[in-house]
Structures are given as structure tokens and as C-alpha cells.
Design a protein around this motif. Structure first.
Motif, PDB file in Angstrom:
ATOM      1  N   TRP A 136      -0.136  -2.604   4.116  1.00 23.43           N
ATOM      2  CA  TRP A 136      -1.274  -2.811   5.236  1.00 23.43           C
ATOM      3  C   TRP A 136      -1.212  -4.253   6.009  1.00 23.43           C
ATOM      4  CZ3 TRP A 136      -5.210  -6.175   5.442  1.00 23.43           C
ATOM      5  CH2 TRP A 136      -6.011  -5.844   6.443  1.00 23.43           C
ATOM      6  N   THR A 145       0.783  -1.049   0.097  1.00 19.05           N
ATOM      7  CA  THR A 145      -0.096   0.103  -0.036  1.00 19.05           C
ATOM      8  C   THR A 145       0.943   1.275   0.026  1.00 19.05           C
ATOM      9  OG1 THR A 145      -1.888   0.794   0.946  1.00 19.05           O
ATOM     10  CG2 THR A 145      -0.144   0.242   2.529  1.00 19.05           C
ATOM     11  N   ASN A 150      -7.712   2.994  -1.296  1.00 17.51           N
ATOM     12  CA  ASN A 150      -7.123   2.782  -0.091  1.00 17.51           C
ATOM     13  C   ASN A 150      -5.597   3.328   0.044  1.00 17.51           C
ATOM     14  OD1 ASN A 150      -9.271   1.547   0.617  1.00 17.51           O
ATOM     15  ND2 ASN A 150      -8.562  -0.651   0.822  1.00 17.51           N
ATOM     16  N   ILE A 151      -5.018   2.897  -1.109  1.00 21.66           N
ATOM     17  CA  ILE A 151      -3.635   3.514  -1.360  1.00 21.66           C
ATOM     18  C   ILE A 151      -3.717   5.119  -0.958  1.00 21.66           C
ATOM     19  CG2 ILE A 151      -1.592   3.714  -3.162  1.00 21.66           C
ATOM     20  CD1 ILE A 151      -2.528   1.321  -4.495  1.00 21.66           C
ATOM     21  N   ASP A 168      -3.206  -3.320  -2.366  1.00 25.33           N
ATOM     22  CA  ASP A 168      -4.272  -2.590  -1.934  1.00 25.33           C
ATOM     23  C   ASP A 168      -4.943  -1.933  -3.168  1.00 25.33           C
ATOM     24  OD1 ASP A 168      -5.802  -2.226   0.564  1.00 25.33           O
ATOM     25  OD2 ASP A 168      -4.270  -0.687   1.341  1.00 25.33           O
TER      26      ASP A 168
END
Length: 276
Positions: A87, A66, A122-123, A118
């Protein structure tokens, strides 16, 4: 399709249960490992020998690549660092003490339980929480410039951090009109009257203060090609030889260095540069 071919299309790594579900036999998987074409990661993951080291590190830690590590994998601009950003669930244990930067918070988008990387949203969430504002905004802009995500989508996402929400608000207002509005608000705060989209030298300028102080504002896609850069330089040059002063600010300065912008404009006015 061979296992090798399928893995190359899917980050170079997979959980064995996913391979079995696709129809690959236990014998085929075992043979690929014993032949040396692939290797086991943990107990139930199979990876190509040339699999991305960041993916291997993430899977070995029980997580997903991530933040800036994933951004770099996607071809986004990202600052290089020595650690792999991963993550991991809060229940994760036995993380390596070096070479890994764990991220514990959950991003706004659901992710497949065994995904090694990810999702983009979310990144961006982790980038916002992890990086300095300037670097984070540059990564978000890189995703926008590559059209991997639209500003409207960023604005509508329910972000899980104030910093991410702030970046989303900025990204959704990086059009010329939004940037101009923010500049006008900054000027109004220090008592300066601005004329927007004034006609000067037969062309529209972003803002005009008094008779001679021209303000041009550069959005996040500014100078995306050399022709645009030359066109803007030529316009500035024409204005200068006609007696105008041209100040050019970019979106980062307007949104993140407002005092700098205000002080420069205030100083220009103190020097009388807004008068004919």
C-alpha cells in the motif's frame, strides 16, 4: 534492551525517530549501522540485515506491506506471486517499475503512519479487491480458521468495496444454518422442495430431497481434522449401502457456483435418485 532485540520484535525495521523516542541514542543507532549489524533504508529507517525483503521493499517505496504479501507473512494461505504487494499513499512517487504491486485504496482500519505492515482488516480489504474471488475467499477463511478475526466483526466492518462486502456477508453466514439457508434458496429458485435437518439412518442430514437424495453441506471449517473426515466418510458410506444417494457440496460451490449446484441436483432428480 539492545536495538537488535527490539527490532526483532517489531518487523525487523523502525524509523529512527521511534528509536530515539524509546531512549536509544543517536550514537547507538549510528554505531549499529557502522558495525554492519544493521543498515539504513532510505534516510531515516534502520533495519536488521535479515529483515524480510517484502518489508524492505515496502518501506523503500514509502508504504506498507499488504494484500497477499502481508497475508503470507501472517501465516495465512496465500498464492505466491513474483511481486511484493504494497500500500502506498496517492502522493507517492518514484515507485520501482518492477517487483512491486502498488495498492492505492485505503482500507477500513486506521494504521500507524510509520507502520511497515498493514493491519489485518486492511489486508483483507486489498485481497478482496486484488485477487480472484476463490483465492480471496480462501485467504479470508484462513484468517477465520486461525481465529485472527471473528465473522461477526467482518460483518460489522464498513468495507470500502463491494467485493469485500460480499466476502464479509459470506463469511458471516458460513455456519451450518447459513449455508443450509442459502442451499434452500437455490433449490426453491428451481422448484425443488427440501427438508432440512431430516432424520436419516438415526442421524440428522443437512437436507433431504424426496425419499432418497441426501445433501450434505461442508462449511469453511470442514475437515479441519482427520477424525472429522473419517466420520463423514463413514456416514456417507452407511447411507449409500442403505440405498441413499449422497451429494456433498462445499460453501464455495453454494455461494460462487450456484448454477453448478442446481444443475447437479436437477440431474439427480431427473435420474430418479430421489425416489425409494
Amino acid at each position: 534492551m539492545l536495538i537488535d532485540e527490539w527490532l526483532r520484535r517489531h518487523d525487523g525495521i523502525a524509523h529512527t525517530s521511534d528509536l530515539y523516542a524509546l531512549g536509544f541514542s543517536t550514537h547507538a543507532v549510528a554505531k549499529a549501522v557502522t558495525s554492519g549489524r544493521m543498515m539504513r533504508v532510505r534516510r531515516s529507517w534502520i533495519a536488521l540485515r535479515d529483515c524480510d525483503p517484502s518489508v524492505l521493499a515496502a518501506v523503500a517505496a514509502g508504504g506498507r506491506v499488504t494484500c497477499i504479501s502481508a497475508a503470507e507473512r501472517m501465516g495465512l494461505w496465500a498464492p505466491r506471486g513474483p511481486d511484493v504487494h504494497v500500500w502506498v499513499p496517492r502522493s507517492a512517487s518514484r515507485l520501482p517499475s518492477a517487483g512491486l504491486q502498488p495498492h492505492w485504496s485505503r482500507g477500513p482500519a486506521p494504521a500507524a503512519r510509520r507502520s511497515p505492515v498493514d493491519p489485518l482488516l486492511n489486508i483483507l480489504h486489498h485481497v478482496a479487491r486484488c485477487q480472484e474471488t476463490a483465492a480471496a475467499l480462501a485467504i479470508w477463511e484462513s484468517a477465520l480458521n486461525k481465529k485472527l478475526v471473528h465473522p461477526d466483526i467482518l460483518h460489522r466492518v464498513v468495507w470500502r468495496s463491494r467485493r469485500a462486502q460480499r466476502l464479509a456477508d459470506i463469511a458471516s453466514h458460513l455456519s451450518d444454518s447459513g449455508l443450509e439457508t442459502e442451499f434452500v434458496i437455490l433449490m426453491r429458485a428451481i422448484g425443488i422442495v427440501v427438508r432440512q435437518q431430516a432424520a436419516v439412518d438415526g442421524r440428522r442430514v443437512d437436507a433431504l430431497i424426496g425419499d432418497r437424495l441426501v445433501i450434505q453441506l461442508d462449511g469453511f471449517a470442514f475437515h479441519s481434522d482427520p477424525a472429522s473426515r473419517r466420520r463423514d466418510l463413514a456416514a456417507d458410506a452407511r447411507l449409500r449401502v442403505r440405498g441413499y444417494t449422497v451429494l456433498r457440496f462445499d460453501h464455495h460451490q453454494v455461494f460462487f457456483q450456484p448454477q453448478f449446484v442446481q444443475e447437479i441436483v436437477r440431474t439427480a432428480i431427473a435420474q430418479g435418485l430421489h425416489h425409494a
